[in-house]
Design a protein around this motif. Structure first.
Motif, PDB file in Angstrom:
ATOM      1  N   GLU A  34       7.570  -2.752  -2.831  1.00 54.82           N
ATOM      2  CA  GLU A  34       6.159  -2.829  -3.189  1.00 54.82           C
ATOM      3  C   GLU A  34       5.823  -1.808  -4.271  1.00 54.82           C
ATOM      4  OE1 GLU A  34       3.792  -5.046  -2.186  1.00 54.82           O
ATOM      5  OE2 GLU A  34       5.427  -6.038  -1.121  1.00 54.82           O
ATOM      6  N   LYS A  35       4.915  -2.175  -5.121  1.00 59.79           N
ATOM      7  CA  LYS A  35       4.408  -1.271  -6.153  1.00 59.79           C
ATOM      8  C   LYS A  35       3.008  -0.838  -5.746  1.00 59.79           C
ATOM      9  CE  LYS A  35       7.845  -1.896  -9.022  1.00 59.79           C
ATOM     10  NZ  LYS A  35       9.030  -1.223  -8.627  1.00 59.79           N
ATOM     11  N   TYR A  36       2.772   0.459  -5.731  1.00 53.78           N
ATOM     12  CA  TYR A  36       1.477   0.992  -5.359  1.00 53.78           C
ATOM     13  C   TYR A  36       0.829   1.606  -6.594  1.00 53.78           C
ATOM     14  CZ  TYR A  36       3.200   0.333  -0.646  1.00 53.78           C
ATOM     15  OH  TYR A  36       3.706  -0.225   0.490  1.00 53.78           O
ATOM     16  N   ASN A  37      -0.464   1.292  -6.798  1.00 55.91           N
ATOM     17  CA  ASN A  37      -1.135   1.764  -8.000  1.00 55.91           C
ATOM     18  C   ASN A  37      -1.743   3.157  -7.820  1.00 55.91           C
ATOM     19  OD1 ASN A  37      -3.207   1.110  -6.315  1.00 55.91           O
ATOM     20  ND2 ASN A  37      -4.151  -0.393  -7.639  1.00 55.91           N
ATOM     21  N   TYR A  38      -1.624   3.735  -6.635  1.00 54.46           N
ATOM     22  CA  TYR A  38      -2.180   5.059  -6.394  1.00 54.46           C
ATOM     23  C   TYR A  38      -1.268   5.823  -5.452  1.00 54.46           C
ATOM     24  CZ  TYR A  38      -5.395   8.762  -5.043  1.00 54.46           C
ATOM     25  OH  TYR A  38      -5.960   9.974  -4.820  1.00 54.46           O
ATOM     26  N   LYS A  39      -0.990   7.049  -5.793  1.00 56.72           N
ATOM     27  CA  LYS A  39      -0.178   7.902  -4.941  1.00 56.72           C
ATOM     28  C   LYS A  39      -1.077   9.032  -4.431  1.00 56.72           C
ATOM     29  CE  LYS A  39       4.126  10.454  -4.721  1.00 56.72           C
ATOM     30  NZ  LYS A  39       5.352  10.811  -5.404  1.00 56.72           N
TER      31      LYS A  39
END
Length: 52
Positions: A34-39
């Motif tokens: 999965e790619k997350y746009n916020y860390k």
């Protein structure tokens, strides 16, 4: 059992695991792609847990 075999888990390893642990393992593996746009930052974590 197929997924456990794909992970290379032995019968001995599986005997020490609950179904919940196996489900967690499968979920974490699925999330690897999965790619997350916020860390989250340390500030986010502190705010969430009420620390500070």
């Amino acid at each position: 059992m197929l997924r456990c075999a794909e992970f290379g888990l032995s019968d001995e390893q599986l005997s020490g695991m609950t179904m919940g642990m196996v489900y967690d393992l499968l979920t974490e593996k699925a999330n690897d792609y999965e790619k997350y746009n916020y860390k989250a930052t340390q500030e986010d974590i502190d705010s969430f847990f009420g620390g500070g």
